[in-house]
Design an enzyme around this catalytic site. Structure first.
Site, mmCIF file in Angstrom:
data_model
loop_
_atom_site.group_PDB
_atom_site.id
_atom_site.type_symbol
_atom_site.label_atom_id
_atom_site.label_comp_id
_atom_site.label_asym_id
_atom_site.label_seq_id
_atom_site.Cartn_x
_atom_site.Cartn_y
_atom_site.Cartn_z
ATOM 1 N N THR A 125 0.830 -1.204 0.000
ATOM 2 C CA THR A 125 0.000 0.000 0.000
ATOM 3 C C THR A 125 0.864 1.254 0.000
ATOM 4 O O THR A 125 2.001 1.234 0.508
ATOM 5 C CB THR A 125 -0.914 -0.002 1.250
ATOM 6 O OG1 THR A 125 -1.439 1.310 1.450
ATOM 7 C CG2 THR A 125 -0.155 -0.387 2.515
ATOM 8 N N ASP A 126 0.316 2.344 -0.521
ATOM 9 C CA ASP A 126 1.048 3.627 -0.475
ATOM 10 C C ASP A 126 1.196 4.130 0.961
ATOM 11 O O ASP A 126 2.009 5.002 1.244
ATOM 12 C CB ASP A 126 0.359 4.684 -1.352
ATOM 13 C CG ASP A 126 -1.063 5.023 -0.927
ATOM 14 O OD1 ASP A 126 -1.608 4.372 -0.014
ATOM 15 O OD2 ASP A 126 -1.652 5.954 -1.534
HETATM 16 N N1 LIG Z 1 -8.494 -1.265 -0.084
HETATM 17 C C1 LIG Z 1 -7.541 -0.449 -0.481
HETATM 18 O O1 LIG Z 1 -7.815 0.696 -0.824
HETATM 19 C C2 LIG Z 1 -6.108 -0.919 -0.556
HETATM 20 C C3 LIG Z 1 -5.152 -0.044 -1.109
HETATM 21 C C4 LIG Z 1 -3.831 -0.499 -1.231
HETATM 22 C C5 LIG Z 1 -3.483 -1.769 -0.815
HETATM 23 N N2 LIG Z 1 -4.433 -2.585 -0.250
HETATM 24 C C6 LIG Z 1 -4.020 -3.942 0.142
HETATM 25 O O2 LIG Z 1 -4.736 -4.840 -0.682
HETATM 26 C C7 LIG Z 1 -4.979 -6.065 0.001
HETATM 27 C C8 LIG Z 1 -6.457 -6.386 -0.025
HETATM 28 O O3 LIG Z 1 -7.173 -5.317 0.585
HETATM 29 P P1 LIG Z 1 -8.764 -5.290 0.625
HETATM 30 O O4 LIG Z 1 -9.187 -3.880 0.678
HETATM 31 O O5 LIG Z 1 -9.298 -6.188 -0.423
HETATM 32 O O6 LIG Z 1 -8.999 -5.944 2.070
HETATM 33 P P2 LIG Z 1 -10.214 -6.812 2.613
HETATM 34 O O7 LIG Z 1 -10.160 -6.614 4.091
HETATM 35 O O8 LIG Z 1 -11.468 -6.507 1.888
HETATM 36 O O9 LIG Z 1 -9.794 -8.315 2.252
HETATM 37 C C9 LIG Z 1 -8.788 -9.011 2.918
HETATM 38 C C10 LIG Z 1 -9.091 -10.499 2.780
HETATM 39 O O10 LIG Z 1 -8.022 -11.216 3.419
HETATM 40 C C11 LIG Z 1 -8.593 -12.271 4.187
HETATM 41 N N3 LIG Z 1 -7.652 -12.589 5.258
HETATM 42 C C12 LIG Z 1 -7.332 -11.835 6.349
HETATM 43 N N4 LIG Z 1 -6.407 -12.463 7.099
HETATM 44 C C13 LIG Z 1 -6.147 -13.645 6.481
HETATM 45 C C14 LIG Z 1 -5.266 -14.731 6.773
HETATM 46 N N5 LIG Z 1 -4.497 -14.726 7.859
HETATM 47 N N6 LIG Z 1 -5.230 -15.774 5.906
HETATM 48 C C15 LIG Z 1 -6.026 -15.795 4.797
HETATM 49 N N7 LIG Z 1 -6.883 -14.796 4.492
HETATM 50 C C16 LIG Z 1 -6.931 -13.731 5.318
HETATM 51 C C17 LIG Z 1 -9.929 -11.737 4.690
HETATM 52 O O11 LIG Z 1 -10.829 -12.787 5.018
HETATM 53 C C18 LIG Z 1 -10.392 -10.917 3.486
HETATM 54 O O12 LIG Z 1 -11.167 -11.707 2.599
HETATM 55 C C19 LIG Z 1 -4.430 -5.870 1.415
HETATM 56 O O13 LIG Z 1 -3.159 -6.458 1.466
HETATM 57 C C20 LIG Z 1 -4.326 -4.348 1.572
HETATM 58 O O14 LIG Z 1 -3.287 -4.019 2.438
HETATM 59 C C21 LIG Z 1 -5.736 -2.189 -0.121
#
Ligand SMILES: NC(=O)c1ccc[n+]([C@@H]2O[C@H](COP(=O)([O-])OP(=O)(O)OC[C@H]3O[C@@H](n4cnc5c(N)ncnc54)[C@H](O)[C@@H]3O)[C@@H](O)[C@H]2O)c1
Length: 324
Positions: A125-126
């Protein structure tokens, strides 16, 4: 090719799973997810029944489970979306973030090292770069910007990034990292800004906005993010970090006002609340490297996409009301 997509039932992971099955129909995809409060198989829709897709419930930090899965499946590519992702929860329960966001990637890296993979890709992430000053709109995070995380969430993501790069330098594991800005799109858990504000507005409840609402985020469509990750997986250079952003900066207040306008609700519903501790002021990404090396550029703008996203949440209240 055979891919492992972790976090496949979450917001971005489910979009990426659908994107890959649609665009690379010959590949086999295993989607792994612990199905925490944030994950739902409903996010995968039809993909769950795709004969090229298999869902596995499991924890990325469970060494024995991961070993068994990798031994059985022999993945070519591994993309790790699995994480605890909500900054506010990281402030109230930081320990959960250490396990999922630091130990989890380390277990995956170690298992990749044992069985061998063509690529391990870490979704970062940023937020690992910290905050930019509001009065310097000409400043952007590049891949060379120092890691300066301010919340337990961003600190856990930055720690994982360092571990991923250590596996490249120490063991020559072919890794890549992408650092993306704030995503918008369908199927996002309603604790996050956009679905939460739609939810409050539809109920006529106050829309809580941190501080003065002047914090700036660089927004990107989840579809553009998925396309960038696919390019990095296929053409990114091992050992490299790639920033992903759309140069679409908006204040939180702008986003909230647009949602109210779309829904025909008054701005008087906005309620300014005490600021989040350590709230970063501005995130803005320079994704020039992704353009130069991979020819990737965001195609969508928030002005055009936000109304469609708001409409989706309105039409799918069944889906998201059950997630409260
Ligand atoms: N949402 C954003 O704007 C954003 C921006 C940049 C980066 N990210 C990164 O993108 C990725 C996904 O983000 P998101 O918004 O889809 O999050 P989210 O919370 O919607 O999804 C995360 C998923 O990971 C699963 N999870 C959590 N812990 C786990 C584990 N120990 N083992 C297996 N599964 C597990 C959860 O059940 C969930 O389905 C993350 O790594 C986040 O840091 C998100």
């Amino acid at each position: 090719m055979k891919l492992l997509i972790t976090g496949a039932a979450g917001f971005i992971g489910s979009h990426f799973t659908k994107y890959w099955l649609e665009n690379y129909p010959g590949d086999l995809v295993v989607g792994l997810d612990l199905l925490t409060y944030a994950g739902s198989l409903k996010n995968l829709g039809e993909a769950e029944r795709d004969p090229h897709f298999q869902f596995v419930q499991g924890d990325i930090s469970d060494r024995i489970r991961m070993d068994k899965l990798f031994c059985q499946e022999r993945f070519d590519l591994v993309v790790n979306f699995a994480a605890e992702s909500h900054v506010d929860r990281s402030i109230s329960h930081p320990d959960q973030f250490m396990r999922a966001n630091i130990l989890g990637p380390q277990v995956l890296l170690e298992t990749c090292r044992k069985y061998g993979v063509g690529r391990y890709h870490q979704i970062s992430t940023d937020e690992v770069y910290g905050s930019l000053p509001l009065e310097r709109p000409d400043s952007f995070f590049t891949e060379e910007s120092p890691l300066c995380a301010s919340s337990p969430y961003s600190a856990s993501k930055a720690s994982a990034d360092l571990m991923v790069l250590a596996y490249y330098h120490t063991y020559q594991l072919p890794v890549t990292i992408s650092r993306c800005s704030n995503n918008y799109g369908t199927n996002q858990y309603p604790e996050k800004l956009i679905p939460r504000m739609v939810f409050c507005a539809l109920r006529g409840e106050p829309l809580p906005v941190y501080g003065t609402g002047e914090n700036i985020r660089d927004w990107i469509s989840v579809t553009d993010h998925c396309e960038a990750v696919a390019r990095i997986l296929l053409a990114g250079r091992p050992g490299e970090v790639y920033n992903i952003g759309a140069h679409d900066e908006k204040t939180n207040l702008w986003v909230v006002k647009e949602i109210l306008r779309e829904l025909g609700r008054p701005e008087s519903l906005i309620s300014f609340v005490a600021d989040r501790p350590g709230h970063d002021l501005r995130y803005a990404i320079d994704s020039g490297k992704s353009y130069r090396e991979l020819g990737w550029k965001a195609k969508h703008r928030m002005e055009e996409e936000l109304p469609k996203v708001v409409e989706w949440y309105c039409r799918n209240q069944d889906w998201w009301e059950k997630k409260q």
